[in-house]
Write a protein that holds these residues in place. Sequence first.
Motif, PDB file in Angstrom:
ATOM      1  N   GLU A   1       2.354  10.311  -1.436  1.00 17.09           N
ATOM      2  CA  GLU A   1       1.336  11.114  -2.108  1.00 17.09           C
ATOM      3  C   GLU A   1      -0.013  10.397  -2.119  1.00 17.09           C
ATOM      4  OE1 GLU A   1       0.503  13.206  -6.450  1.00 17.09           O
ATOM      5  OE2 GLU A   1       2.436  12.259  -6.064  1.00 17.09           O
ATOM      6  N   ILE A   2      -0.009   9.104  -2.381  1.00 19.48           N
ATOM      7  CA  ILE A   2      -1.248   8.323  -2.400  1.00 19.48           C
ATOM      8  C   ILE A   2      -1.881   8.301  -1.017  1.00 19.48           C
ATOM      9  CG2 ILE A   2      -2.178   5.979  -2.654  1.00 19.48           C
ATOM     10  CD1 ILE A   2      -0.120   5.622  -4.956  1.00 19.48           C
ATOM     11  N   ARG A   3      -1.063   8.094   0.010  1.00 16.58           N
ATOM     12  CA  ARG A   3      -1.594   8.074   1.377  1.00 16.58           C
ATOM     13  C   ARG A   3      -2.203   9.420   1.754  1.00 16.58           C
ATOM     14  NH1 ARG A   3       3.229   4.674   4.321  1.00 16.58           N
ATOM     15  NH2 ARG A   3       2.417   2.615   3.794  1.00 16.58           N
TER      16      ARG A   3
ATOM     17  N   SER B   1      10.362   8.693  -6.849  1.00 21.60           N
ATOM     18  CA  SER B   1      10.662   7.426  -6.180  1.00 21.60           C
ATOM     19  C   SER B   1       9.365   6.770  -5.718  1.00 21.60           C
ATOM     20  CB  SER B   1      11.578   7.672  -4.983  1.00 21.60           C
ATOM     21  OG  SER B   1      10.881   8.397  -3.985  1.00 21.60           O
ATOM     22  N   ALA B   2       9.435   5.479  -5.504  1.00 26.43           N
ATOM     23  CA  ALA B   2       8.247   4.737  -5.073  1.00 26.43           C
ATOM     24  C   ALA B   2       7.762   5.239  -3.718  1.00 26.43           C
ATOM     25  CB  ALA B   2       8.570   3.248  -5.015  1.00 26.43           C
ATOM     26  N   SER B   3       8.673   5.574  -2.822  1.00 31.59           N
ATOM     27  CA  SER B   3       8.256   6.047  -1.501  1.00 31.59           C
ATOM     28  C   SER B   3       7.563   7.405  -1.602  1.00 31.59           C
ATOM     29  CB  SER B   3       9.447   6.127  -0.549  1.00 31.59           C
ATOM     30  OG  SER B   3      10.392   7.060  -1.003  1.00 31.59           O
ATOM     31  N   ALA B   4       7.995   8.256  -2.527  1.00 33.52           N
ATOM     32  CA  ALA B   4       7.341   9.554  -2.722  1.00 33.52           C
ATOM     33  C   ALA B   4       5.933   9.358  -3.275  1.00 33.52           C
ATOM     34  CB  ALA B   4       8.171  10.428  -3.655  1.00 33.52           C
TER      35      ALA B   4
END
Length: 50
Positions: free
Chosen positions: A27-29, A20-23
């Motif tokens: 991960e990026i953060r 999902s986009a939130s996952a």
Amino acid sequence: MIGRQGKGVFVRDDTAPAPSASAELTEIRTMLRDLSERLARVESMLADRE
């Protein structure tokens, strides 16, 4: 599952579902935070040399 598409073309769909986009954003953060911490350590080490 194998399905027929067009003239004699068979497609197998066994790829994993996309995260999902939130996952991905989480991960990026996390990666950015880790990189920031590493950069701060490197800058500290370089400042100590001077």
